[in-house]
Motif scaffolding. Structure first.
Motif, mmCIF file in Angstrom:
data_model
loop_
_atom_site.group_PDB
_atom_site.id
_atom_site.type_symbol
_atom_site.label_atom_id
_atom_site.label_comp_id
_atom_site.label_asym_id
_atom_site.label_seq_id
_atom_site.Cartn_x
_atom_site.Cartn_y
_atom_site.Cartn_z
ATOM 1 N N TRP A 74 0.818 -1.209 0.000
ATOM 2 C CA TRP A 74 0.000 0.000 0.000
ATOM 3 C C TRP A 74 0.849 1.256 0.000
ATOM 4 C CZ3 TRP A 74 -3.682 -1.840 4.451
ATOM 5 C CH2 TRP A 74 -4.492 -2.880 3.970
ATOM 6 N N LYS A 75 2.107 1.136 0.405
ATOM 7 C CA LYS A 75 3.055 2.263 0.413
ATOM 8 C C LYS A 75 2.507 3.485 1.147
ATOM 9 C CE LYS A 75 5.382 0.531 -3.531
ATOM 10 N NZ LYS A 75 5.831 0.457 -4.798
ATOM 11 N N ILE A 76 2.045 3.253 2.364
ATOM 12 C CA ILE A 76 1.540 4.331 3.215
ATOM 13 C C ILE A 76 2.211 4.228 4.574
ATOM 14 C CG2 ILE A 76 -0.694 4.593 2.066
ATOM 15 C CD1 ILE A 76 -1.886 2.794 4.253
ATOM 16 N N GLU A 77 2.191 5.327 5.307
ATOM 17 C CA GLU A 77 2.803 5.367 6.633
ATOM 18 C C GLU A 77 1.901 4.739 7.685
ATOM 19 O OE1 GLU A 77 4.545 8.940 8.188
ATOM 20 O OE2 GLU A 77 4.840 9.704 6.149
ATOM 21 N N SER A 78 2.543 4.208 8.704
ATOM 22 C CA SER A 78 1.844 3.672 9.857
ATOM 23 C C SER A 78 1.341 4.837 10.702
ATOM 24 C CB SER A 78 2.805 2.804 10.668
ATOM 25 O OG SER A 78 2.177 2.317 11.805
ATOM 26 N N ARG A 79 0.095 4.790 11.124
ATOM 27 C CA ARG A 79 -0.494 5.845 11.947
ATOM 28 C C ARG A 79 -1.057 5.261 13.240
ATOM 29 N NH1 ARG A 79 1.424 10.462 9.811
ATOM 30 N NH2 ARG A 79 0.914 10.634 7.634
ATOM 31 N N THR A 80 -1.215 6.101 14.231
ATOM 32 C CA THR A 80 -1.713 5.664 15.532
ATOM 33 C C THR A 80 -3.193 5.299 15.483
ATOM 34 O OG1 THR A 80 -0.073 6.973 16.715
ATOM 35 C CG2 THR A 80 -2.063 6.372 17.935
ATOM 36 N N LEU A 81 -3.504 4.120 16.044
ATOM 37 C CA LEU A 81 -4.884 3.679 16.236
ATOM 38 C C LEU A 81 -5.378 4.136 17.609
ATOM 39 C CD1 LEU A 81 -4.130 0.125 14.944
ATOM 40 C CD2 LEU A 81 -6.028 1.470 14.043
ATOM 41 N N LEU A 82 -4.575 3.823 18.622
ATOM 42 C CA LEU A 82 -4.896 4.225 19.984
ATOM 43 C C LEU A 82 -3.622 4.239 20.809
ATOM 44 C CD1 LEU A 82 -4.934 1.573 22.139
ATOM 45 C CD2 LEU A 82 -6.889 1.014 20.733
ATOM 46 N N ALA A 83 -3.701 4.863 21.958
ATOM 47 C CA ALA A 83 -2.556 4.919 22.865
ATOM 48 C C ALA A 83 -3.046 4.651 24.282
ATOM 49 C CB ALA A 83 -1.886 6.288 22.805
ATOM 50 N N ILE A 84 -2.222 3.953 25.041
ATOM 51 C CA ILE A 84 -2.518 3.735 26.457
ATOM 52 C C ILE A 84 -1.421 4.441 27.243
ATOM 53 C CG2 ILE A 84 -2.704 2.053 28.322
ATOM 54 C CD1 ILE A 84 -3.856 0.104 26.234
ATOM 55 N N ARG A 85 -1.858 5.373 28.080
ATOM 56 C CA ARG A 85 -0.933 6.116 28.937
ATOM 57 C C ARG A 85 -1.098 5.647 30.375
ATOM 58 N NH1 ARG A 85 -2.154 10.239 25.192
ATOM 59 N NH2 ARG A 85 -0.234 11.158 24.368
ATOM 60 N N ILE A 86 -0.021 5.772 31.133
ATOM 61 C CA ILE A 86 -0.077 5.460 32.558
ATOM 62 C C ILE A 86 0.183 6.744 33.334
ATOM 63 C CG2 ILE A 86 0.867 4.101 34.453
ATOM 64 C CD1 ILE A 86 1.697 2.001 32.401
ATOM 65 N N PHE A 87 -0.719 7.028 34.262
ATOM 66 C CA PHE A 87 -0.650 8.202 35.125
ATOM 67 C C PHE A 87 -0.575 7.737 36.578
ATOM 68 C CE2 PHE A 87 -2.979 9.645 31.430
ATOM 69 C CZ PHE A 87 -2.656 10.978 31.272
ATOM 70 N N THR A 88 -0.097 8.618 37.453
ATOM 71 C CA THR A 88 -0.302 8.404 38.886
ATOM 72 C C THR A 88 -1.740 8.849 39.157
ATOM 73 O OG1 THR A 88 0.381 10.637 39.506
ATOM 74 C CG2 THR A 88 2.123 8.932 39.439
ATOM 75 N N PRO A 89 -2.343 8.418 40.263
ATOM 76 C CA PRO A 89 -3.709 8.877 40.565
ATOM 77 C C PRO A 89 -3.828 10.405 40.645
ATOM 78 C CG PRO A 89 -3.199 6.952 41.882
ATOM 79 C CD PRO A 89 -1.914 7.358 41.184
ATOM 80 N N ASP A 90 -2.839 11.072 41.247
ATOM 81 C CA ASP A 90 -2.882 12.535 41.342
ATOM 82 C C ASP A 90 -2.795 13.192 39.965
ATOM 83 O OD1 ASP A 90 -3.102 12.426 44.090
ATOM 84 O OD2 ASP A 90 -0.981 12.874 44.464
ATOM 85 N N ALA A 91 -1.881 12.701 39.129
ATOM 86 C CA ALA A 91 -1.730 13.273 37.781
ATOM 87 C C ALA A 91 -2.996 13.053 36.965
ATOM 88 C CB ALA A 91 -0.519 12.659 37.077
ATOM 89 N N TRP A 92 -3.628 11.882 37.101
ATOM 90 C CA TRP A 92 -4.859 11.612 36.364
ATOM 91 C C TRP A 92 -5.994 12.509 36.862
ATOM 92 C CZ3 TRP A 92 -6.918 10.752 32.116
ATOM 93 C CH2 TRP A 92 -8.256 10.387 31.992
ATOM 94 N N ALA A 93 -6.082 12.727 38.158
ATOM 95 C CA ALA A 93 -7.124 13.603 38.704
ATOM 96 C C ALA A 93 -7.001 14.998 38.092
ATOM 97 C CB ALA A 93 -7.031 13.667 40.226
ATOM 98 N N LYS A 94 -5.777 15.510 37.999
ATOM 99 C CA LYS A 94 -5.558 16.836 37.398
ATOM 100 C C LYS A 94 -5.864 16.821 35.907
ATOM 101 C CE LYS A 94 -1.988 18.174 40.677
ATOM 102 N NZ LYS A 94 -0.559 18.207 40.902
ATOM 103 N N ALA A 95 -5.375 15.801 35.200
ATOM 104 C CA ALA A 95 -5.562 15.730 33.747
ATOM 105 C C ALA A 95 -7.035 15.578 33.379
ATOM 106 C CB ALA A 95 -4.756 14.567 33.167
#
Length: 156
Positions: A74-95
């Motif tokens: 297909w000669k196309i670039e790979s693109r993001t489908l999804l991402a999983i991030r890891i946060f601390t509970p405090d960082a996630w509460a703020k985000a």
């Protein structure tokens, strides 16, 4: 520990699915760096790669970027489908409290780790192409929650 790597497959059918009569063969991705596993629907098998690296977006500390793996012809670039991030509970509460668009959906929490998924904002491939059709099938498969959660993530 950074960079693309092939999918590590383990296990097949979660016992709860066998009991519920909804057995299907999931594609398991294990992240040693992130200390979790994700079970993807069968349409994902062989059609993605995982790229792990440090991340500080919105206060996170790790990201696993799941990218579409197009057919080489297909000669196309790979693109993001999804991402999983890891946060601390405090960082996630703020985000998660910040104004604006949602940055992701909390999948699980274990100890000092909050696992958050974010999906591609749209299909980056030309409409009507095989790449666009497969990208859409893959996204629909993970965005249709059977139990209120789009993916099966298991902290390790």
């Amino acid at each position: 520990a950074c960079g693309e790597r092939p999918v590590t497959k383990k296990g097949d059918i979660p016992p709860a699915d066998v009991i519920a009569g909804a057995a299907q063969s999931f594609d398991r991705f294990e992240s040693a760096e992130g200390k979790f596993a994700v079970d993807f629907p069968p349409v994902w098998k062989g059609n993605y790669t995982g790229v792990a690296h440090a991340d500080t977006t919105y206060g996170s500390r790790f990201i696993l970027d799941f990218r579409f793996k197009p057919d080489p012809s297909w000669k196309i670039e790979s693109r993001t489908l999804l991402a999983i991030r890891i946060f601390t509970p405090d960082a996630w509460a703020k985000a998660s409290a910040r104004p604006g668009a949602e940055i992701g959906r909390k999948l699980k929490e274990r100890g000092n780790d909050v696992f958050v998924v974010s999906f591609a904002g749209g299909n980056p491939y030309k409409t009507g192409t095989p790449a666009a059709e497969l990208f859409d099938k893959m996204m629909l498969a993970v965005m249709q929650p059977g139990d209120g959660v789009p993916l099966r993530l298991t902290p390790r």
